[in-house]
Design an enzyme around this catalytic site. Structure first.
Site, mmCIF file in Angstrom:
data_model
loop_
_atom_site.group_PDB
_atom_site.id
_atom_site.type_symbol
_atom_site.label_atom_id
_atom_site.label_comp_id
_atom_site.label_asym_id
_atom_site.label_seq_id
_atom_site.Cartn_x
_atom_site.Cartn_y
_atom_site.Cartn_z
ATOM 1 N N CYS A 124 34.147 23.184 34.997
ATOM 2 C CA CYS A 124 32.865 23.021 34.436
ATOM 3 C C CYS A 124 31.891 24.162 34.611
ATOM 4 O O CYS A 124 31.284 24.413 35.768
ATOM 5 C CB CYS A 124 32.231 21.599 34.983
ATOM 6 S SG CYS A 124 30.488 21.195 34.626
ATOM 7 N N CYS A 140 28.514 23.049 36.436
ATOM 8 C CA CYS A 140 28.896 22.766 37.875
ATOM 9 C C CYS A 140 28.752 24.023 38.379
ATOM 10 O O CYS A 140 28.333 24.100 39.767
ATOM 11 C CB CYS A 140 30.360 21.829 38.109
ATOM 12 S SG CYS A 140 30.209 20.621 37.045
#
Length: 124
Positions: A53, A56
């Protein structure tokens, strides 16, 4: 494999000086962390993310730095791929869960640093 290996390493957070930053390494480990949060009633934030991600990975350094600014909060990073059983209800990454007195009191989706900082301030 070089870039993928780098991403996986970014998903591991070093323990900070205050000792309030940790990484859940498995479902069992995350269950132990949940138990500790509930029993000790320590204010905490859990960051549910994934090594693949991009958002993230962008917020992880801030998550680590903010743990130093909020030493009374426990900061936990849980990779949904490493803790699949305990994170099966997480639908978006990153997702942040905030705990106070052993109970989840707030949730935030996405990675806005200023918004995250404001939530930490609110829950510390």
């Amino acid at each position: 494999m070089g870039e993928e290996g780098d991403k996986a390493e970014r998903g591991k957070l070093p323990v900070n000086e205050q000792g309030n930053l940790m990484t859940a390494t498995s479902d069992e480990n995350l269950k132990d962390i949940f138990h500790s949060i509930r029993m000790e009633e320590t204010p905490a934030v859990i960051n549910y993310g994934a090594s693949w991600c991009r958002v993230c990975n962008r917020i992880l350094p801030s998550f680590q730095e903010l743990s130093k600014k909020f030493p009374k909060l426990s900061f936990v990073y849980a990779d949904i791929d490493e803790c699949p059983e305990t994170t099966q209800n997480i639908r978006y990454t990153p997702t942040f869960h905030f705990y106070r007195d052993g109970e989840r009191v707030d949730e935030m989706f996405g990675g806005g640093e200023e918004r995250f900082h404001d939530r930490l301030w609110l829950h510390s």
